[in-house]
Scaffold this motif. Structure first.
Motif, PDB file in Angstrom:
ATOM      1  N   ILE A 105       0.836  -1.206   0.000  1.00 47.05           N
ATOM      2  CA  ILE A 105       0.000   0.000   0.000  1.00 47.05           C
ATOM      3  C   ILE A 105       0.870   1.256   0.000  1.00 47.05           C
ATOM      4  O   ILE A 105       0.567   2.237  -0.695  1.00 47.05           O
ATOM      5  N   SER A 106       1.955   1.226   0.762  1.00 41.57           N
ATOM      6  CA  SER A 106       2.850   2.389   0.803  1.00 41.57           C
ATOM      7  C   SER A 106       3.495   2.643  -0.558  1.00 41.57           C
ATOM      8  O   SER A 106       3.651   3.800  -0.977  1.00 41.57           O
ATOM      9  N   MET A 107       3.869   1.577  -1.260  1.00 40.18           N
ATOM     10  CA  MET A 107       4.465   1.761  -2.588  1.00 40.18           C
ATOM     11  C   MET A 107       3.456   2.320  -3.587  1.00 40.18           C
ATOM     12  O   MET A 107       3.821   3.070  -4.507  1.00 40.18           O
ATOM     13  N   LEU A 108       2.172   1.926  -3.419  1.00 37.94           N
ATOM     14  CA  LEU A 108       1.151   2.466  -4.322  1.00 37.94           C
ATOM     15  C   LEU A 108       0.869   3.941  -4.047  1.00 37.94           C
ATOM     16  O   LEU A 108       0.661   4.730  -4.964  1.00 37.94           O
ATOM     17  N   VAL A 109       0.856   4.295  -2.752  1.00 40.57           N
ATOM     18  CA  VAL A 109       0.544   5.677  -2.397  1.00 40.57           C
ATOM     19  C   VAL A 109       1.761   6.576  -2.546  1.00 40.57           C
ATOM     20  O   VAL A 109       1.684   7.664  -3.128  1.00 40.57           O
ATOM     21  N   ILE A 110       2.889   6.131  -2.011  1.00 37.59           N
ATOM     22  CA  ILE A 110       4.122   6.926  -2.065  1.00 37.59           C
ATOM     23  C   ILE A 110       5.003   6.328  -3.162  1.00 37.59           C
ATOM     24  O   ILE A 110       5.882   5.506  -2.896  1.00 37.59           O
ATOM     25  N   GLY A 111       4.757   6.711  -4.347  1.00 31.77           N
ATOM     26  CA  GLY A 111       5.510   6.183  -5.476  1.00 31.77           C
ATOM     27  C   GLY A 111       6.039   7.303  -6.350  1.00 31.77           C
ATOM     28  O   GLY A 111       5.746   8.490  -6.139  1.00 31.77           O
ATOM     29  N   PRO A 112       6.829   6.960  -7.361  1.00 33.72           N
ATOM     30  CA  PRO A 112       7.385   7.995  -8.240  1.00 33.72           C
ATOM     31  C   PRO A 112       6.330   8.717  -9.064  1.00 33.72           C
ATOM     32  O   PRO A 112       6.574   9.828  -9.552  1.00 33.72           O
ATOM     33  N   LEU A 113       5.152   8.091  -9.254  1.00 39.59           N
ATOM     34  CA  LEU A 113       4.106   8.757 -10.036  1.00 39.59           C
ATOM     35  C   LEU A 113       3.531   9.960  -9.309  1.00 39.59           C
ATOM     36  O   LEU A 113       3.147  10.951  -9.936  1.00 39.59           O
ATOM     37  N   ARG A 114       3.455   9.884  -7.998  1.00 39.10           N
ATOM     38  CA  ARG A 114       2.862  10.973  -7.215  1.00 39.10           C
ATOM     39  C   ARG A 114       3.910  11.808  -6.484  1.00 39.10           C
ATOM     40  O   ARG A 114       3.670  12.981  -6.210  1.00 39.10           O
ATOM     41  N   PHE A 115       5.034  11.214  -6.160  1.00 36.69           N
ATOM     42  CA  PHE A 115       6.040  11.925  -5.382  1.00 36.69           C
ATOM     43  C   PHE A 115       7.389  11.952  -6.103  1.00 36.69           C
ATOM     44  O   PHE A 115       8.426  11.974  -5.467  1.00 36.69           O
ATOM     45  N   GLY A 116       7.382  11.929  -7.404  1.00 39.27           N
ATOM     46  CA  GLY A 116       8.623  11.997  -8.164  1.00 39.27           C
ATOM     47  C   GLY A 116       9.118  13.430  -8.307  1.00 39.27           C
ATOM     48  O   GLY A 116       8.473  14.397  -7.881  1.00 39.27           O
ATOM     49  N   LEU A 117      10.281  13.571  -8.905  1.00 35.31           N
ATOM     50  CA  LEU A 117      10.836  14.905  -9.100  1.00 35.31           C
ATOM     51  C   LEU A 117      10.033  15.722 -10.096  1.00 35.31           C
ATOM     52  O   LEU A 117      10.080  16.959 -10.080  1.00 35.31           O
ATOM     53  N   GLU A 118       9.287  15.047 -10.997  1.00 37.24           N
ATOM     54  CA  GLU A 118       8.470  15.780 -11.957  1.00 37.24           C
ATOM     55  C   GLU A 118       7.279  16.452 -11.283  1.00 37.24           C
ATOM     56  O   GLU A 118       6.941  17.601 -11.571  1.00 37.24           O
ATOM     57  N   SER A 119       6.618  15.710 -10.370  1.00 31.79           N
ATOM     58  CA  SER A 119       5.462  16.274  -9.690  1.00 31.79           C
ATOM     59  C   SER A 119       5.845  17.130  -8.494  1.00 31.79           C
ATOM     60  O   SER A 119       5.122  18.066  -8.139  1.00 31.79           O
ATOM     61  N   MET A 120       6.950  16.808  -7.856  1.00 31.12           N
ATOM     62  CA  MET A 120       7.419  17.570  -6.699  1.00 31.12           C
ATOM     63  C   MET A 120       8.891  17.899  -6.873  1.00 31.12           C
ATOM     64  O   MET A 120       9.767  17.170  -6.411  1.00 31.12           O
ATOM     65  N   PRO A 121       9.197  18.977  -7.549  1.00 27.17           N
ATOM     66  CA  PRO A 121      10.608  19.321  -7.763  1.00 27.17           C
ATOM     67  C   PRO A 121      11.273  19.774  -6.470  1.00 27.17           C
ATOM     68  O   PRO A 121      10.609  20.059  -5.473  1.00 27.17           O
ATOM     69  N   ALA A 122      12.572  19.829  -6.498  1.00 31.87           N
ATOM     70  CA  ALA A 122      13.340  20.268  -5.325  1.00 31.87           C
ATOM     71  C   ALA A 122      13.050  21.735  -5.034  1.00 31.87           C
ATOM     72  O   ALA A 122      12.812  22.525  -5.951  1.00 31.87           O
ATOM     73  N   PRO A 123      13.026  22.140  -3.775  1.00 27.76           N
ATOM     74  CA  PRO A 123      12.743  23.544  -3.442  1.00 27.76           C
ATOM     75  C   PRO A 123      13.833  24.469  -3.950  1.00 27.76           C
ATOM     76  O   PRO A 123      15.018  24.141  -3.918  1.00 27.76           O
ATOM     77  N   GLY A 124      13.393  25.618  -4.428  1.00 28.42           N
ATOM     78  CA  GLY A 124      14.337  26.593  -4.961  1.00 28.42           C
ATOM     79  C   GLY A 124      14.880  27.507  -3.878  1.00 28.42           C
ATOM     80  O   GLY A 124      14.606  27.341  -2.688  1.00 28.42           O
ATOM     81  N   ILE A 125      15.627  28.490  -4.293  1.00 27.73           N
ATOM     82  CA  ILE A 125      16.224  29.446  -3.362  1.00 27.73           C
ATOM     83  C   ILE A 125      15.165  30.480  -2.981  1.00 27.73           C
ATOM     84  O   ILE A 125      14.549  31.111  -3.834  1.00 27.73           O
ATOM     85  N   GLU A 126      14.954  30.631  -1.695  1.00 27.27           N
ATOM     86  CA  GLU A 126      13.943  31.557  -1.198  1.00 27.27           C
ATOM     87  C   GLU A 126      14.557  32.939  -0.991  1.00 27.27           C
ATOM     88  O   GLU A 126      15.771  33.073  -0.828  1.00 27.27           O
ATOM     89  N   PRO A 127      13.716  33.991  -0.996  1.00 23.91           N
ATOM     90  CA  PRO A 127      14.248  35.341  -0.761  1.00 23.91           C
ATOM     91  C   PRO A 127      14.744  35.513   0.671  1.00 23.91           C
ATOM     92  O   PRO A 127      14.518  34.681   1.554  1.00 23.91           O
ATOM     93  N   ALA A 128      15.412  36.613   0.914  1.00 24.77           N
ATOM     94  CA  ALA A 128      16.041  36.844   2.223  1.00 24.77           C
ATOM     95  C   ALA A 128      15.001  37.017   3.328  1.00 24.77           C
ATOM     96  O   ALA A 128      15.247  36.650   4.481  1.00 24.77           O
ATOM     97  N   ASN A 129      13.836  37.588   3.017  1.00 23.62           N
ATOM     98  CA  ASN A 129      12.812  37.824   4.043  1.00 23.62           C
ATOM     99  C   ASN A 129      11.839  36.656   4.166  1.00 23.62           C
ATOM    100  O   ASN A 129      10.758  36.807   4.757  1.00 23.62           O
ATOM    101  N   PHE A 130      12.181  35.496   3.653  1.00 27.45           N
ATOM    102  CA  PHE A 130      11.295  34.335   3.715  1.00 27.45           C
ATOM    103  C   PHE A 130      11.276  33.755   5.122  1.00 27.45           C
ATOM    104  O   PHE A 130      12.316  33.582   5.756  1.00 27.45           O
ATOM    105  N   SER A 131      10.077  33.464   5.629  1.00 28.38           N
ATOM    106  CA  SER A 131       9.904  32.908   6.971  1.00 28.38           C
ATOM    107  C   SER A 131       9.305  31.512   6.846  1.00 28.38           C
ATOM    108  O   SER A 131       8.153  31.362   6.408  1.00 28.38           O
ATOM    109  N   ASN A 132      10.082  30.535   7.221  1.00 27.48           N
ATOM    110  CA  ASN A 132       9.609  29.156   7.160  1.00 27.48           C
ATOM    111  C   ASN A 132       8.441  28.927   8.111  1.00 27.48           C
ATOM    112  O   ASN A 132       7.464  28.253   7.780  1.00 27.48           O
ATOM    113  N   LEU A 133       8.534  29.489   9.301  1.00 28.31           N
ATOM    114  CA  LEU A 133       7.485  29.326  10.301  1.00 28.31           C
ATOM    115  C   LEU A 133       6.185  29.992   9.855  1.00 28.31           C
ATOM    116  O   LEU A 133       5.087  29.452  10.074  1.00 28.31           O
ATOM    117  N   LYS A 134       6.283  31.131   9.227  1.00 30.22           N
ATOM    118  CA  LYS A 134       5.087  31.836   8.751  1.00 30.22           C
ATOM    119  C   LYS A 134       4.369  31.049   7.667  1.00 30.22           C
ATOM    120  O   LYS A 134       3.135  30.939   7.675  1.00 30.22           O
TER     121      LYS A 134
END
Length: 208
Positions: A105-134
């Motif tokens: 079940i985990s392989m069906l739900v968490i697989g490359p089709l739904r969680f691959g780099l195409e659908s979820m790319p790596a996070p980019g560079i955020e600006p200086a005033n970016f607040s993760n907590l906010k």
């Protein structure tokens, strides 16, 4: 393979192996220590995903507080390890079946089709005033406010249930009841008994 990917695979390998050792370890204290290592590896992965707040909270709350409490409880319980593993062979086929089903079940739900780099790319560079907590607060209290409230009610219910199941009435403990103390009458507490006085025997002198 870039250096970023190399760090990710290193943290992932440590997290998977330590997670397996949590289940496979024959000593509860070692299992808890491997779980601490798993938390550290997962916090490193979250740092790579630019989730600094979650990584710090994972180390401070789970490693610093929850796992310390786990270790104290495990060491105080003095679990009988030999007795705990008596039914391991008997329940191993059922446990293996459950592992296969959950893994599938985990392989069906968490697989490359739904969680691959195409659908979820790596996070980019955020600006200086970016607040993760906010940003976490915005998503948590807008898009996921109902799941957040439901999970809080479930945790509160679990806490009340755990207290109710583990609560035992005190034994051999003296307690005061103010209402009974006020309603006390002197004749019920003191009883006077009239007894005849005994004659005092004089000690005999020497030579008598």
């Amino acid at each position: 393979m870039t250096f970023y990917q190399l760090i990710f695979y290193a943290f992932s390998t440590v997290a998977v192996l330590s997670g397996l050792m949590v289940v496979a370890s024959n000593n509860p204290v070692r299992g808890a220590l491997f779980l601490v290592l798993t938390f550290f590896a997962m916090s490193g992965i979250w740092l790579l995903l630019h989730a600094e707040f979650l990584a710090i909270i994972l180390v401070l709350v789970y490693v610093g507080a929850v796992m310390t409490l786990f270790l104290f409880v495990v060491m105080m319980l003095r679990v009988n390890i030999v007795r705990m593993f008596e039914g391991f062979v008997r329940y191993f086929p059922f446990a293996l079946l459950v592992i296969i089903v959950i893994s599938g079940i985990s392989m069906l739900v968490i697989g490359p089709l739904r969680f691959g780099l195409e659908s979820m790319p790596a996070p980019g560079i955020e600006p200086a005033n970016f607040s993760n907590l906010k940003e976490i607060g915005k998503v948590l209290y807008t898009d996921y406010v109902y799941p957040f409230e439901i999970s809080s009610v479930m945790l509160l219910t679990a806490i009340i249930a755990a207290i109710s199941l583990s609560h035992r009435k005190p034994k051999n403990r003296k307690s005061q009841d103010p209402s009974k103390q006020i309603a006390v009458v002197a004749k019920d507490r003191i009883k006077l008994i009239s007894m005849a006085s005994e004659k005092k025997i004089q000690p005999k002198k020497a030579g008598q």
